[in-house]
Design an enzyme around this catalytic site. Structure first.
Site, PDB file in Angstrom:
ATOM      1  CB  SER A  36       5.691  -4.847 -11.365  1.00 43.00           C
ATOM      2  OG  SER A  36       6.517  -4.647 -10.231  1.00 43.00           O
ATOM      3  NE  ARG A  37       4.452  -0.955  -4.698  1.00 38.74           N
ATOM      4  CZ  ARG A  37       3.388  -0.333  -4.184  1.00 38.74           C
ATOM      5  NH1 ARG A  37       2.915   0.755  -4.779  1.00 38.74           N
ATOM      6  NH2 ARG A  37       2.807  -0.804  -3.096  1.00 38.74           N
ATOM      7  CG  HIS A  79      -1.985  -8.702   0.703  1.00 44.19           C
ATOM      8  ND1 HIS A  79      -1.979  -9.873   1.455  1.00 44.19           N
ATOM      9  CD2 HIS A  79      -0.943  -8.818  -0.159  1.00 44.19           C
ATOM     10  CE1 HIS A  79      -0.980 -10.641   1.056  1.00 44.19           C
ATOM     11  NE2 HIS A  79      -0.333 -10.019   0.086  1.00 44.19           N
ATOM     12  CE  LYS A  97       1.365 -17.462   3.323  1.00 44.24           C
ATOM     13  NZ  LYS A  97       2.564 -16.851   3.967  1.00 44.24           N
ATOM     14  NE  ARG A 165       8.995 -11.540   2.106  1.00 45.06           N
ATOM     15  CZ  ARG A 165       8.188 -12.272   2.878  1.00 45.06           C
ATOM     16  NH1 ARG A 165       7.430 -11.693   3.801  1.00 45.06           N
ATOM     17  NH2 ARG A 165       8.134 -13.582   2.725  1.00 45.06           N
ATOM     18  CG  ASP A 178       5.969 -14.482   5.815  1.00 49.33           C
ATOM     19  OD1 ASP A 178       6.578 -15.495   5.437  1.00 49.33           O
ATOM     20  OD2 ASP A 178       5.697 -13.538   5.059  1.00 49.33           O
TER      21      ASP A 178
END
Length: 331
Positions: A36-37, A79, A97, A165, A178
């Site tokens: 993760s970040r 991505h 996706k 988001r 999405d």
């Protein structure tokens, strides 16, 4: 490559958790690392799923020589960066996706993968579902004649609050990327890249699409009527009509258990394809099959097909006036 395939998971959100849970039910897959970040969410995710290594940055996962393939499950806007980092490090990648924000980014990732000879695939799980594969076989074999129309929709009930988001332009928000990626991918799986694209949409105050209708046209005379929404719970169905019959999918066409084949002069035929896998396992199995065979692309989810879908999504956004901050050139 033989034996167990070792997976790394990049991101720790809901889709990453669902995919990891399905992987852990496959005897030939092992999840060996997560990133993760920051360290805390990675460590929490690792503890939840019994993953031995947790990284607080993406680069460490990309550099992990014990990882055979990385599943990228970040928000859309990340991505390109996440998958690109892994590809540059020589890691095979399964990227969620929509593949990227736009066709330019998608072409960049495909270019890196092809130049370096590294496996890359969009996580379009629908294409790997055995029921969808059976659909393609029937259409290819002429079971319904020449395809003339495709209809598909994907909508979820709102309201989606500002700040989510799905309404954040910086995150690649909106219904199209999405949800609309599924109807578009469904149509192009059967008919290829369209020759004409028309679209209309209701936009949010932030500038993302809330409700979008798309009409695709091909020189063959075929059309596709598609829609997506983050304001209304649509039927989530799909149909394919040809000159000699039609195929109808019930709710949940993107993860189907079966469909009904209608042909003139015959009783409707229920088509199902039972098997030992479910959920995300179909796409995971395809990735592992390709890696063991030494392939750098999947024949079920080829990069050229992914790039074609991204070009269509770009064309739709051009028609409805959606532009993301990352696409705006500084003055």
């Amino acid at each position: 490559m033989t034996g167990t395939v070792r997976w790394g998971v990049l991101a720790t959100g809901g889709i990453a958790a669902a995919f990891t849970a399905d992987l852990l039910r496959m005897p030939d897959a092992e999840v060996v690392a997560v990133a993760s970040r920051s360290a805390a969410p990675a460590e929490a995710f690792a503890g939840r799923f019994g993953i031995p290594r947790a990284y607080g940055d993406w680069a460490s996962l990309a550099a992990d020589e014990d990882v055979d393939v990385v599943y990228v499950a970040t928000p859309h806007a990340a991505h390109r960066a996440a998958a690109g980092l892994c590809l540059e490090a020589g890691r095979a990648v399964l990227c969620e996706k929509p593949f990227t924000l736009n066709a330019r980014e998608a072409a960049e990732l495909a270019g890196i993968a092809r130049e370096r000879g590294v496996f890359l695939m969009e996580a379009m799980w629908m294409y790997c579902n055995p029921v969808i594969r059976r659909l393609v076989e029937l259409v290819r074999d002429g079971a319904i004649g020449e395809v003339r129309s495709v209809c598909a929709d994907f909508g979820i009930a709102g309201p989606i609050e500002a700040g989510h988001r799905l309404r954040d332009p910086a995150a690649g928000g909106g219904a199209l990327l999405d949800l609309g990626v599924y109807p578009v991918s469904f149509a192009q799986l059967l008919l290829g890249e369209p020759d004409r694209v028309q679209a209309d949409a209701l936009l949010s105050p932030e500038g993302v699409d809330l409700n979008t209708g798309v009409l695709l046209g091909w020189d063959s005379g075929a059309t596709a009527l598609l829609s997506c929404s983050i304001e209304s719970d649509t039927p989530l169905t799909a149909s394919v009509s040809g000159t000699a019959g039609r195929i109808e999918f019930p709710r949940g066409f993107f993860d189907p258990e079966g469909f009904v084949l209608h042909r003139a002069g015959r009783e409707p035929e229920e088509c199902t394809v039972p098997g030992p896998l479910d959920g995300f396992q179909h796409e995971a199995a395809e990735v592992m099959r390709c890696l063991r065979a030494g392939r750098t692309e999947s024949p079920l989810v080829p990069l050229d097909g992914t790039l074609a879908v991204m070009r269509t999504l770009d064309a739709v956004r051009d028609r409805i006036g959606v532009l993301y901050p990352a696409e705006v050139t500084p003055v």
